[in-house]
Design an enzyme around this catalytic site. Structure first.
Site, mmCIF file in Angstrom:
data_model
loop_
_atom_site.group_PDB
_atom_site.id
_atom_site.type_symbol
_atom_site.label_atom_id
_atom_site.label_comp_id
_atom_site.label_asym_id
_atom_site.label_seq_id
_atom_site.Cartn_x
_atom_site.Cartn_y
_atom_site.Cartn_z
ATOM 1 N N SER A 257 0.757 -1.051 0.115
ATOM 2 C CA SER A 257 0.053 0.190 0.073
ATOM 3 C C SER A 257 0.924 1.255 -0.016
ATOM 4 O O SER A 257 1.740 1.516 -0.792
ATOM 5 C CB SER A 257 -1.123 -0.082 1.411
ATOM 6 O OG SER A 257 -1.994 0.867 1.305
ATOM 7 N N ASP B 35 -8.278 -5.539 -5.665
ATOM 8 C CA ASP B 35 -7.851 -4.446 -5.110
ATOM 9 C C ASP B 35 -8.391 -3.312 -5.541
ATOM 10 O O ASP B 35 -7.750 -2.742 -6.757
ATOM 11 C CB ASP B 35 -6.370 -4.641 -4.781
ATOM 12 C CG ASP B 35 -6.159 -3.450 -3.796
ATOM 13 O OD1 ASP B 35 -6.834 -2.772 -2.945
ATOM 14 O OD2 ASP B 35 -4.695 -3.155 -3.780
ATOM 15 N N HIS C 82 -5.915 -6.904 -1.323
ATOM 16 C CA HIS C 82 -4.972 -5.815 -0.853
ATOM 17 C C HIS C 82 -3.608 -6.314 -0.396
ATOM 18 O O HIS C 82 -3.735 -7.237 0.447
ATOM 19 C CB HIS C 82 -5.266 -4.672 0.119
ATOM 20 C CG HIS C 82 -4.710 -3.409 -0.027
ATOM 21 N ND1 HIS C 82 -4.397 -2.839 -1.044
ATOM 22 C CD2 HIS C 82 -4.220 -2.662 1.038
ATOM 23 C CE1 HIS C 82 -3.708 -1.698 -0.759
ATOM 24 N NE2 HIS C 82 -3.619 -1.429 0.661
#
Length: 472
Positions: A138, A391, A416
């Site tokens: 991320s 995601d 994710h």
């Protein structure tokens, strides 16, 4: 590797401001080290670039690093991002005002990481010639990629998992993020996305009366009852973020990354949203409340639902909001047609006013492109960008090969940064293949660093140009 053998280090002092000379204060940055399998001297270092939260939480959710440490003979280092967890430059005053928050930037964090790596290689016996590979997921994945770009003398390569380095103004359509969320729900149950789209009007209808507000509060077991239309707006935003969070953590097995959830949680949610169009507003919203409970009360231990919280307390939302209000400007929008949400345009000026009202600062819309290159990154090398097809953050990720050493891996069944998590018997074949390919690149980068030779990545076909590596 037994995580009980990890060493907590909190003794390195870092400059509060790496790029100026007036503020000469320092702070202690927390980092974690595990060296059970490290082959001395010169064994590689896998360096996790911490993101917006407590580093211990990311350490416990990055099983991939633990599982490959022995094969690579690697030391593991998990570095906490400044202003998060316990790494507070000004202690309790760090969030007191914009003056103290002024040093919360990705550039300062990258400099922290570079200085920490240099310090480790200088002070740890046998580490002087250790090649360092950056990993992150991320925002942490963005930092890993940028660390390789900005400090190629410090790290030999980077794995940037679920890293939306292009989720900035003018780089990707602002509506793509929510389109992916909607697609996840549409593919997980009959009429699922359609009924979520219908639920906003149902909420508006029911909340138009005092008895309706009371019914909604009781039906959803809200900790704070809805009293007015402003509360209703907060309630709808909370539901929207709930559906987004589910898309991020739609893992194939039980997990508790943001909340304790069952396998394929969106499929579980959609079991309560299979209604036809004739169903009443109250019946529809009863289904929505049951669906929300899959996310917030899967274990059955939650007495009421708090509309001010959608995820784990290990994330530093205030710090991230400040970063979004300065350099991490990520446009998002919905149209209610190609997605399942109420229409909302991206309004930079309104966002700027919100930031100024909260922090006394205004965002620099184009700064991320200026400082990190935007889509003009082909001059860099040795970065693997992995993205999951489920995601929503893949909307701003690198989903095609840029050069033979800037490579994309797409995991169709991945949410994710699934590839960074511990392996599981329920993992889809695509994520197992992705991890194996990532380790091959690690071996290659380590070999390059140790021999000084550069080799062409064997998985890139020059004739294919920007052909996507999609794992089946």
């Amino acid at each position: 590797m037994d995580r009980n053998t990890i060493h907590l280090e909190h003794g390195c002092f870092f400059s509060i401001d790496h790029f100026g000379f007036l503020e000469n204060g320092t702070f202690k940055q927390r980092y974690l080290v595990a060296d059970d399998y490290w082959e001395q001297p010169g064994g590689p270092i896998l360096f996790y670039t911490g993101n917006e939260g407590d580093i211990a939480w990311f350490c416990n959710n990055t099983g991939f690093m633990w599982e490959i440490a022995e094969e690579l003979g690697a030391m593991l280092v998990f570095a906490e991002h400044r202003y998060y967890g316990e790494s507070l430059p000004f202690g309790e005053d760090s969030y007191s005002d914009s003056k103290h928050l002024n040093y919360l930037t990705s550039e300062q964090a990258l400099a922290d990481f570079a200085v920490l790596i240099h310090s480790l290689k200088s002070s740890v016996r046998g580490a002087q010639n250790s090649p360092v590979i950056a990993l992150g997921g991320s925002y942490g994945g963005m930092l890993s990629a940028w660390l390789r770009m900005k400090y190629p003398n410090i790290v030999v390569g980077a794995l940037a998992s679920s890293a939306p380095i292009w989720q900035f103004p003018g780089m990707v359509p602002c509506g793509d993020y929510y389109k992916i969320v909607t697609k996840d729900f549409a593919n997980s149950g009959h009429n699922c996305d359609i009924n979520i789209r219908r639920s906003w009007t149902a909420i508006n209808n029911v909340s138009s009366t005092v008895p309706g507000l009371q019914w909604l509060s009781e039906e959803f077991s809200l900790c704070s009852p809805l009293k007015n239309q402003n509360d209703v707006l907060v309630f709808k935003n909370w539901l929207q973020e709930t559906w987004v969070s589910l898309a991020m953590v739609d893992y194939p097995y039980e997990a508790n990354f943001l909340q304790p959830l069952p396998p394929w949680p969106i499929q579980e949610v959609c079991k309560y949203l299979t209604f036809e169009s004739s169903v009443s507003d109250y019946h529809l919203l009863h289904g929505v409340s049951q669906a929300a409970n899959v996310y917030y009360n899967h274990t059955g231990g939650t007495s009421c639902l708090n509309t001010s919280q959608t995820a784990t307390g290990s994330l530093g939302f205030l710090g991230w909001f400040y970063q979004a209000c300065t350099e991490m400007v990520m446009p998002m929008c919905t149209d209610g047609v190609h997605d399942m949400f109420e229409p909302e345009e991206w309004n930079f000026q309104a966002f700027s006013e919100e930031c100024y009202g909260m922090f006394g600062v205004r965002p620099r819309a184009d700064w991320a492109e200026t400082v990190y290159g935007g889509k003009e990154v082909k001059a860099h090398s040795n970065i693997v960008f992995s993205n999951g097809g489920l995601d929503p953050w893949s909307s701003g990720g690198v989903n095609h090969n840029i050069t033979e050493t800037l490579v994309s891996i797409v995991i169709p069944e991945g949410a994710h940064h699934l590839d960074l998590r511990y392996s599981n018997k329920l993992d889809p074949p695509s994520v197992r293949a992705a991890r194996a390919l990532e380790v091959k690149y690690f071996h290659e980068w380590i070999r390059q660093a140790n021999t000084g030779r550069k080799t062409v990545a064997e998985h890139f076909d020059p004739k294919a140009g920007k052909k996507l590596i999609t794992l089946k």
